[in-house]
Write a protein that holds these residues in place. Structure first.
Motif, mmCIF file in Angstrom:
data_model
loop_
_atom_site.group_PDB
_atom_site.id
_atom_site.type_symbol
_atom_site.label_atom_id
_atom_site.label_comp_id
_atom_site.label_asym_id
_atom_site.label_seq_id
_atom_site.Cartn_x
_atom_site.Cartn_y
_atom_site.Cartn_z
ATOM 1 N N MET A 1 0.840 -1.204 0.000
ATOM 2 C CA MET A 1 0.000 0.000 0.000
ATOM 3 C C MET A 1 0.873 1.252 0.000
ATOM 4 O O MET A 1 0.638 2.185 -0.781
ATOM 5 C CB MET A 1 -0.933 0.006 1.216
ATOM 6 N N GLY A 2 1.891 1.271 0.865
ATOM 7 C CA GLY A 2 2.754 2.447 0.970
ATOM 8 C C GLY A 2 3.512 2.720 -0.320
ATOM 9 O O GLY A 2 3.709 3.878 -0.708
ATOM 10 N N THR A 3 3.938 1.669 -0.995
ATOM 11 C CA THR A 3 4.664 1.829 -2.254
ATOM 12 C C THR A 3 3.806 2.558 -3.285
ATOM 13 O O THR A 3 4.249 3.519 -3.919
ATOM 14 C CB THR A 3 5.073 0.447 -2.810
ATOM 15 N N HIS A 4 2.571 2.118 -3.418
ATOM 16 C CA HIS A 4 1.704 2.718 -4.444
ATOM 17 C C HIS A 4 1.155 4.067 -4.020
ATOM 18 O O HIS A 4 0.965 4.958 -4.854
ATOM 19 C CB HIS A 4 0.601 1.728 -4.832
ATOM 20 N N PHE A 5 0.951 4.228 -2.706
ATOM 21 C CA PHE A 5 0.506 5.542 -2.225
ATOM 22 C C PHE A 5 1.628 6.565 -2.425
ATOM 23 O O PHE A 5 1.378 7.715 -2.806
ATOM 24 C CB PHE A 5 0.087 5.448 -0.750
ATOM 25 N N SER A 6 2.874 6.131 -2.197
ATOM 26 C CA SER A 6 4.025 7.022 -2.389
ATOM 27 C C SER A 6 4.215 7.398 -3.857
ATOM 28 O O SER A 6 4.588 8.526 -4.174
ATOM 29 C CB SER A 6 5.314 6.372 -1.889
ATOM 30 N N ARG A 7 3.992 6.433 -4.749
ATOM 31 C CA ARG A 7 4.103 6.751 -6.187
ATOM 32 C C ARG A 7 3.068 7.789 -6.586
ATOM 33 O O ARG A 7 3.350 8.701 -7.365
ATOM 34 C CB ARG A 7 3.926 5.480 -7.024
ATOM 35 N N CYS B 1 -2.840 7.322 12.243
ATOM 36 C CA CYS B 1 -2.694 5.975 12.815
ATOM 37 C C CYS B 1 -1.237 5.729 13.225
ATOM 38 O O CYS B 1 -0.976 5.126 14.272
ATOM 39 C CB CYS B 1 -3.165 4.941 11.803
ATOM 40 N N HIS B 2 -0.300 6.202 12.410
ATOM 41 C CA HIS B 2 1.119 6.012 12.757
ATOM 42 C C HIS B 2 1.464 6.783 14.033
ATOM 43 O O HIS B 2 2.175 6.272 14.899
ATOM 44 C CB HIS B 2 2.010 6.455 11.598
ATOM 45 N N ASP B 3 0.967 8.003 14.139
ATOM 46 C CA ASP B 3 1.243 8.812 15.337
ATOM 47 C C ASP B 3 0.744 8.108 16.598
ATOM 48 O O ASP B 3 1.416 8.117 17.628
ATOM 49 C CB ASP B 3 0.565 10.181 15.234
ATOM 50 N N THR C 1 -6.291 11.207 2.617
ATOM 51 C CA THR C 1 -5.920 9.825 2.936
ATOM 52 C C THR C 1 -4.597 9.797 3.702
ATOM 53 O O THR C 1 -4.455 9.077 4.703
ATOM 54 C CB THR C 1 -5.809 8.981 1.649
ATOM 55 N N GLY C 2 -3.638 10.609 3.252
ATOM 56 C CA GLY C 2 -2.337 10.680 3.928
ATOM 57 C C GLY C 2 -2.486 11.064 5.392
ATOM 58 O O GLY C 2 -1.752 10.561 6.249
ATOM 59 N N LYS C 3 -3.455 11.926 5.671
ATOM 60 C CA LYS C 3 -3.687 12.323 7.069
ATOM 61 C C LYS C 3 -4.127 11.125 7.905
ATOM 62 O O LYS C 3 -3.775 11.016 9.091
ATOM 63 C CB LYS C 3 -4.758 13.419 7.136
ATOM 64 N N THR C 4 -4.904 10.228 7.309
ATOM 65 C CA THR C 4 -5.351 9.061 8.085
ATOM 66 C C THR C 4 -4.189 8.081 8.287
ATOM 67 O O THR C 4 -4.117 7.413 9.310
ATOM 68 C CB THR C 4 -6.557 8.338 7.439
ATOM 69 N N CYS C 5 -3.276 7.988 7.308
ATOM 70 C CA CYS C 5 -2.065 7.158 7.493
ATOM 71 C C CYS C 5 -1.280 7.695 8.675
ATOM 72 O O CYS C 5 -0.895 6.956 9.593
ATOM 73 C CB CYS C 5 -1.165 7.194 6.254
ATOM 74 N N LYS C 6 -1.052 9.010 8.622
ATOM 75 C CA LYS C 6 -0.218 9.651 9.646
ATOM 76 C C LYS C 6 -0.885 9.556 11.028
ATOM 77 O O LYS C 6 -0.212 9.289 12.032
ATOM 78 C CB LYS C 6 0.019 11.119 9.275
HETATM 79 C C1 ASC Z 1 3.105 7.326 2.337
HETATM 80 C C2 ASC Z 1 3.475 6.260 3.176
HETATM 81 C C3 ASC Z 1 2.893 6.451 4.363
HETATM 82 C C4 ASC Z 1 2.040 7.656 4.312
HETATM 83 C C5 ASC Z 1 2.313 8.636 5.402
HETATM 84 C C6 ASC Z 1 1.409 9.835 5.267
HETATM 85 O O1 ASC Z 1 3.446 7.499 1.186
HETATM 86 O O2 ASC Z 1 4.271 5.241 2.882
HETATM 87 O O3 ASC Z 1 2.976 5.693 5.409
HETATM 88 O O4 ASC Z 1 2.285 8.205 3.019
HETATM 89 O O5 ASC Z 1 3.641 9.037 5.373
HETATM 90 O O6 ASC Z 1 1.668 10.746 6.288
#
Ligand code: ASC
Length: 150
Positions: free
Chosen positions: A41-47, A143-145, A136-141
């Motif tokens: 997921m992260g690979t494709h979200f980053s692309r 959860c990571h936080d 979407t990136g905000k929801t990734c962050k």
């Molecule tokens: C990415 C990635 C994440 C999220 C996160 C967004 O591309 O690998 O885990 O975005 O950094 O804040």
């Protein structure tokens, strides 16, 4: 008839976590599984992100492909957070298991955001995709936080 189908669907959905936990022979397998899903997921979200930020040229078809992959895999990782998989080669915060309501909410935030991202992807509208990417990136962050250890 419709009601019966709904009941079957509800029972099937409730059974998913049980099946998931039974599907991993050992906690390390569950850890590897969720990490693999998150890596894809992260690979494709980053692309997608590279195009959104202009690091790579915008291409709608490529954006749509990356969104389709994110959409296809975004819920997989959550089957891997089985009880007992809080120790090992993982940054998963034990809060995931002690605060299940909070973790479920964080998961549902991702699901909702990816749903909107997927709609934007289907529309092919560049501005809509960029907005949905940010949300979407905000929801990734988020959860990571809260649930990923440093
Ligand atoms: C990415 C990635 C994440 C999220 C996160 C967004 O591309 O690998 O885990 O975005 O950094 O804040």
């Amino acid at each position: 008839m419709k009601r019966k189908l709904l009941l079957i669907a509800a029972v099937a959905a409730a059974a998913v976590p049980m099946l998931a936990s039974a599907q991993f022979a050992k906690p390390e397998d569950a850890i590897k599984y969720r990490q693999s899903a998150l890596t894809v997921m992260g690979t494709h979200f980053s692309r997608l992100g590279a195009m959104v930020t202009g690091k790579t040229p915008w291409d709608t078809a490529t954006a749509q492909y990356n969104i389709a992959v994110v959409n296809a895999v975004h819920n997989l990782a959550f089957a891997g957070f089985v009880p007992g998989s809080d120790k090992g080669t993982t940054k998963a915060d034990p809060k995931i298991w002690s605060d299940q309501a909070g973790f479920t909410k964080a998961r549902d935030n991702l699901y909702a955001a990816v749903g909107k991202l997927n709609d934007a992807g289907k529309s092919g509208n560049e501005a809509a995709i960029k907005t949905a990417f940010g949300d979407t990136g905000k929801t990734c962050k988020g959860c990571h936080d809260d649930y990923r250890m440093k």
